[in-house]
Write a protein that holds these residues in place. Structure first.
Motif, PDB file in Angstrom:
ATOM      1  N   ARG A 274       0.826  -1.212   0.000  1.00 58.05           N
ATOM      2  CA  ARG A 274       0.000   0.000   0.000  1.00 58.05           C
ATOM      3  C   ARG A 274       0.855   1.256   0.000  1.00 58.05           C
ATOM      4  NH1 ARG A 274      -4.757   1.591   4.424  1.00 58.05           N
ATOM      5  NH2 ARG A 274      -5.299   3.586   3.461  1.00 58.05           N
ATOM      6  N   ASP A 275       1.936   1.250   0.785  1.00 55.67           N
ATOM      7  CA  ASP A 275       2.822   2.406   0.843  1.00 55.67           C
ATOM      8  C   ASP A 275       3.419   2.698  -0.521  1.00 55.67           C
ATOM      9  OD1 ASP A 275       2.312   2.714   3.498  1.00 55.67           O
ATOM     10  OD2 ASP A 275       4.149   1.700   4.180  1.00 55.67           O
ATOM     11  N   ASN A 276       3.838   1.647  -1.226  1.00 52.36           N
ATOM     12  CA  ASN A 276       4.413   1.828  -2.560  1.00 52.36           C
ATOM     13  C   ASN A 276       3.389   2.411  -3.524  1.00 52.36           C
ATOM     14  OD1 ASN A 276       6.901   0.853  -1.768  1.00 52.36           O
ATOM     15  ND2 ASN A 276       6.436  -1.262  -2.373  1.00 52.36           N
ATOM     16  N   GLN A 277       2.127   1.943  -3.404  1.00 46.49           N
ATOM     17  CA  GLN A 277       1.075   2.450  -4.270  1.00 46.49           C
ATOM     18  C   GLN A 277       0.805   3.926  -3.999  1.00 46.49           C
ATOM     19  OE1 GLN A 277      -0.453   0.845  -6.841  1.00 46.49           O
ATOM     20  NE2 GLN A 277      -1.310   2.881  -7.252  1.00 46.49           N
ATOM     21  N   GLU A 278       0.790   4.293  -2.712  1.00 44.09           N
ATOM     22  CA  GLU A 278       0.565   5.691  -2.344  1.00 44.09           C
ATOM     23  C   GLU A 278       1.697   6.586  -2.857  1.00 44.09           C
ATOM     24  OE1 GLU A 278       0.086   5.750   1.858  1.00 44.09           O
ATOM     25  OE2 GLU A 278      -2.023   5.122   1.796  1.00 44.09           O
ATOM     26  N   LYS A 279       2.929   6.080  -2.756  1.00 45.58           N
ATOM     27  CA  LYS A 279       4.066   6.843  -3.268  1.00 45.58           C
ATOM     28  C   LYS A 279       3.973   7.008  -4.776  1.00 45.58           C
ATOM     29  CE  LYS A 279       7.348   5.561   0.377  1.00 45.58           C
ATOM     30  NZ  LYS A 279       8.616   4.845   0.672  1.00 45.58           N
ATOM     31  N   ALA A 280       3.540   5.959  -5.464  1.00 51.60           N
ATOM     32  CA  ALA A 280       3.408   6.029  -6.919  1.00 51.60           C
ATOM     33  C   ALA A 280       2.312   7.013  -7.314  1.00 51.60           C
ATOM     34  CB  ALA A 280       3.105   4.634  -7.486  1.00 51.60           C
ATOM     35  N   ASP A 281       1.187   6.976  -6.585  1.00 53.69           N
ATOM     36  CA  ASP A 281       0.088   7.911  -6.862  1.00 53.69           C
ATOM     37  C   ASP A 281       0.540   9.356  -6.627  1.00 53.69           C
ATOM     38  OD1 ASP A 281      -1.544   5.816  -7.477  1.00 53.69           O
ATOM     39  OD2 ASP A 281      -2.559   5.753  -5.515  1.00 53.69           O
ATOM     40  N   TYR A 282       1.291   9.546  -5.553  1.00 53.79           N
ATOM     41  CA  TYR A 282       1.799  10.887  -5.229  1.00 53.79           C
ATOM     42  C   TYR A 282       2.743  11.383  -6.327  1.00 53.79           C
ATOM     43  CZ  TYR A 282       4.388  14.576  -2.855  1.00 53.79           C
ATOM     44  OH  TYR A 282       4.983  15.774  -2.540  1.00 53.79           O
ATOM     45  N   ARG A 283       3.617  10.477  -6.794  1.00 56.23           N
ATOM     46  CA  ARG A 283       4.573  10.836  -7.841  1.00 56.23           C
ATOM     47  C   ARG A 283       3.852  11.189  -9.136  1.00 56.23           C
ATOM     48  NH1 ARG A 283       9.128  13.166  -7.931  1.00 56.23           N
ATOM     49  NH2 ARG A 283       8.146  14.328  -9.604  1.00 56.23           N
ATOM     50  N   ASN A 284       2.794  10.436  -9.468  1.00 52.66           N
ATOM     51  CA  ASN A 284       2.027  10.707 -10.681  1.00 52.66           C
ATOM     52  C   ASN A 284       1.349  12.070 -10.611  1.00 52.66           C
ATOM     53  OD1 ASN A 284       2.679   8.289 -11.926  1.00 52.66           O
ATOM     54  ND2 ASN A 284       0.912   7.199 -11.078  1.00 52.66           N
ATOM     55  N   LYS A 285       0.791  12.380  -9.438  1.00 55.47           N
ATOM     56  CA  LYS A 285       0.139  13.677  -9.267  1.00 55.47           C
ATOM     57  C   LYS A 285       1.154  14.808  -9.366  1.00 55.47           C
ATOM     58  CE  LYS A 285      -3.614  11.916  -6.354  1.00 55.47           C
ATOM     59  NZ  LYS A 285      -4.208  11.892  -4.977  1.00 55.47           N
ATOM     60  N   LEU A 286       2.318  14.614  -8.762  1.00 55.05           N
ATOM     61  CA  LEU A 286       3.355  15.634  -8.796  1.00 55.05           C
ATOM     62  C   LEU A 286       3.858  15.851 -10.222  1.00 55.05           C
ATOM     63  CD1 LEU A 286       4.962  17.508  -6.957  1.00 55.05           C
ATOM     64  CD2 LEU A 286       6.693  15.722  -6.742  1.00 55.05           C
ATOM     65  N   ASP A 287       4.017  14.744 -10.966  1.00 54.36           N
ATOM     66  CA  ASP A 287       4.444  14.850 -12.368  1.00 54.36           C
ATOM     67  C   ASP A 287       3.426  15.640 -13.179  1.00 54.36           C
ATOM     68  OD1 ASP A 287       6.729  13.420 -11.877  1.00 54.36           O
ATOM     69  OD2 ASP A 287       5.918  11.495 -12.572  1.00 54.36           O
ATOM     70  N   TYR A 288       2.151  15.385 -12.920  1.00 55.16           N
ATOM     71  CA  TYR A 288       1.084  16.089 -13.639  1.00 55.16           C
ATOM     72  C   TYR A 288       1.145  17.589 -13.357  1.00 55.16           C
ATOM     73  CZ  TYR A 288      -3.592  17.759 -14.815  1.00 55.16           C
ATOM     74  OH  TYR A 288      -4.656  18.480 -15.335  1.00 55.16           O
ATOM     75  N   LEU A 289       1.327  17.941 -12.095  1.00 51.37           N
ATOM     76  CA  LEU A 289       1.372  19.356 -11.710  1.00 51.37           C
ATOM     77  C   LEU A 289       2.599  20.050 -12.308  1.00 51.37           C
ATOM     78  CD1 LEU A 289       0.308  19.104  -7.955  1.00 51.37           C
ATOM     79  CD2 LEU A 289      -1.082  19.923  -9.863  1.00 51.37           C
ATOM     80  N   GLU A 290       3.722  19.352 -12.335  1.00 49.97           N
ATOM     81  CA  GLU A 290       4.954  19.941 -12.861  1.00 49.97           C
ATOM     82  C   GLU A 290       4.863  20.207 -14.354  1.00 49.97           C
ATOM     83  OE1 GLU A 290       7.892  17.137 -11.669  1.00 49.97           O
ATOM     84  OE2 GLU A 290       8.259  18.102  -9.728  1.00 49.97           O
ATOM     85  N   LYS A 291       3.984  19.493 -15.056  1.00 46.65           N
ATOM     86  CA  LYS A 291       3.841  19.661 -16.501  1.00 46.65           C
ATOM     87  C   LYS A 291       2.887  20.789 -16.877  1.00 46.65           C
ATOM     88  CE  LYS A 291       4.804  14.795 -17.518  1.00 46.65           C
ATOM     89  NZ  LYS A 291       4.235  13.515 -18.013  1.00 46.65           N
ATOM     90  N   GLN A 292       2.207  21.358 -15.894  1.00 47.05           N
ATOM     91  CA  GLN A 292       1.248  22.429 -16.178  1.00 47.05           C
ATOM     92  C   GLN A 292       1.970  23.714 -16.557  1.00 47.05           C
ATOM     93  OE1 GLN A 292      -2.075  21.863 -16.397  1.00 47.05           O
ATOM     94  NE2 GLN A 292      -1.413  19.754 -15.996  1.00 47.05           N
ATOM     95  N   GLU A 293       1.677  24.224 -17.739  1.00 45.18           N
ATOM     96  CA  GLU A 293       2.328  25.446 -18.211  1.00 45.18           C
ATOM     97  C   GLU A 293       1.514  26.690 -17.878  1.00 45.18           C
ATOM     98  OE1 GLU A 293       3.119  25.021 -22.345  1.00 45.18           O
ATOM     99  OE2 GLU A 293       4.569  23.386 -22.068  1.00 45.18           O
ATOM    100  N   ASN A 294       0.235  26.504 -17.614  1.00 44.85           N
ATOM    101  CA  ASN A 294      -0.621  27.639 -17.274  1.00 44.85           C
ATOM    102  C   ASN A 294      -0.584  27.845 -15.762  1.00 44.85           C
ATOM    103  OD1 ASN A 294      -2.798  29.344 -16.581  1.00 44.85           O
ATOM    104  ND2 ASN A 294      -3.982  28.694 -18.374  1.00 44.85           N
ATOM    105  N   PRO A 295       0.081  28.909 -15.282  1.00 46.29           N
ATOM    106  CA  PRO A 295       0.212  29.098 -13.827  1.00 46.29           C
ATOM    107  C   PRO A 295      -1.129  29.261 -13.126  1.00 46.29           C
ATOM    108  CG  PRO A 295       0.904  31.068 -15.005  1.00 46.29           C
ATOM    109  CD  PRO A 295       0.723  29.997 -16.030  1.00 46.29           C
ATOM    110  N   ARG A 296      -2.097  29.845 -13.816  1.00 50.00           N
ATOM    111  CA  ARG A 296      -3.408  30.050 -13.203  1.00 50.00           C
ATOM    112  C   ARG A 296      -4.110  28.708 -12.982  1.00 50.00           C
ATOM    113  NH1 ARG A 296      -6.033  34.112 -16.774  1.00 50.00           N
ATOM    114  NH2 ARG A 296      -4.144  35.283 -16.365  1.00 50.00           N
ATOM    115  N   LYS A 297      -3.976  27.809 -13.953  1.00 44.43           N
ATOM    116  CA  LYS A 297      -4.560  26.480 -13.816  1.00 44.43           C
ATOM    117  C   LYS A 297      -3.868  25.707 -12.702  1.00 44.43           C
ATOM    118  CE  LYS A 297      -5.484  22.205 -16.369  1.00 44.43           C
ATOM    119  NZ  LYS A 297      -5.356  21.502 -17.687  1.00 44.43           N
ATOM    120  N   LEU A 298      -2.540  25.813 -12.649  1.00 41.49           N
ATOM    121  CA  LEU A 298      -1.774  25.119 -11.613  1.00 41.49           C
ATOM    122  C   LEU A 298      -2.191  25.598 -10.228  1.00 41.49           C
ATOM    123  CD1 LEU A 298       0.508  23.260 -10.684  1.00 41.49           C
ATOM    124  CD2 LEU A 298       2.104  25.161 -11.077  1.00 41.49           C
ATOM    125  N   LEU A 299      -2.307  26.910 -10.054  1.00 39.29           N
ATOM    126  CA  LEU A 299      -2.705  27.459  -8.762  1.00 39.29           C
ATOM    127  C   LEU A 299      -4.126  27.061  -8.404  1.00 39.29           C
ATOM    128  CD1 LEU A 299      -1.099  30.998  -9.049  1.00 39.29           C
ATOM    129  CD2 LEU A 299      -0.512  29.255  -7.369  1.00 39.29           C
TER     130      LEU A 299
END
Length: 263
Positions: A1-26
């Motif tokens: 479960r811990d590994n899955q949570e870490k993977a989910d967290y990493r996926n979400k972080l990757d998604y946020l880092e790819k956002q080019e529109n600062p208003r959308k990111l915020l």
């Protein structure tokens, strides 16, 4: 479960880092943290906004606001920091219209949010308008797409309560000469009011704009000309964007020596 949570967290972080529109990111980040922003977290955010430079750079950062304030104008800012506000308490500048002995001196005011602006009252030299909010009032920061839409009367919820910000900006661009400093003019919400004013045959404005050895200056000059804005360029080849600091000092000294009042 811990590994899955870490993977989910990493996926979400990757998604946020790819956002080019600062208003959308915020907007996304604000939703995530909607109910988690306690007083300690807010203190850290405010501290980061106002103290995010090494000591020497921070000193220069604060000093530039002293030079800006010497221009003796009205100040409209989209910045959240309170550096310009702090100068008011230390400054002895007053509005020239108040020099008449028959009139009381008018103390400059700080408006922490666009809802604080009364468009029927004249602007006093030294007034500061935080049209997108201030770190001094965390409830009213214009950060997300929804915030912007509400501020500029583009949101469906504004049917019963209209923001005064669009009218305020229109009055400014029609009746005042505006100098854009440290602002890229890429905000559609701001451009809309400049264009409306320009179509109405309003005054011309100015923008202090960076160039690297003046490359392609003619294209930028023509672009701003279409907006009714005169481009004043400065070269960043030697000092980078820090050169703006010295340009503000020169502008402050020039305006002060001419005893002119600008907005």
């Amino acid at each position: 479960r811990d590994n899955q949570e870490k993977a989910d967290y990493r996926n979400k972080l990757d998604y946020l880092e790819k956002q080019e529109n600062p208003r959308k990111l915020l907007s996304i980040c604000k939703t995530i943290e909607q109910n988690k922003l306690d007083k300690n977290n807010w203190f850290n955010i405010r501290n980061a906004i106002e103290n995010n430079s090494p000591d020497e750079n921070l000193k220069k950062c604060k000093d530039v606001y002293n030079h800006l304030y010497k221009i003796n104008a009205g100040y409209i800012t989209t910045n959240f920091d309170s550096f310009l506000d702090q100068v008011i308490g230390e400054s002895k500048l007053i509005d020239d219209a108040s020099l008449n002995e028959d009139k009381p001196l008018i103390k400059p005011k700080i408006h922490l949010h666009y809802e604080d602006i009364n468009i029927t009252k004249p602007i006093t030299n030294g007034d500061v308008f935080h049209i997108h909010g201030s770190v001094r009032d965390k409830r009213n920061l214009v950060l997300t797409t929804t915030d912007y839409l509400k501020a500029y009367n583009k949101h469906p919820d504004n049917k019963t309560k209209f923001s005064s910000l669009p009218d305020f900006l229109t009055q400014i661009f029609v009746n005042k000469t505006v100098i854009f400093i440290g602002y890229s003019l890429e905000e559609d919400f701001i451009l809309e009011h400049i264009l409306d004013e320009n179509d109405a045959g309003g005054q011309r404005h100015f923008i202090i704009y960076p160039f690297l050895n003046n490359d392609h200056k003619e294209f930028e000059k023509e672009y701003f000309k279409q907006l009714g804005i005169i481009l004043i360029h400065f070269n960043i080849a030697e000092y980078g964007y820090k050169q703006l600091y010295y340009e503000i000092i020169k502008l402050s000294e020039l305006v002060h020596s001419q005893e002119k009042n600008v907005l």
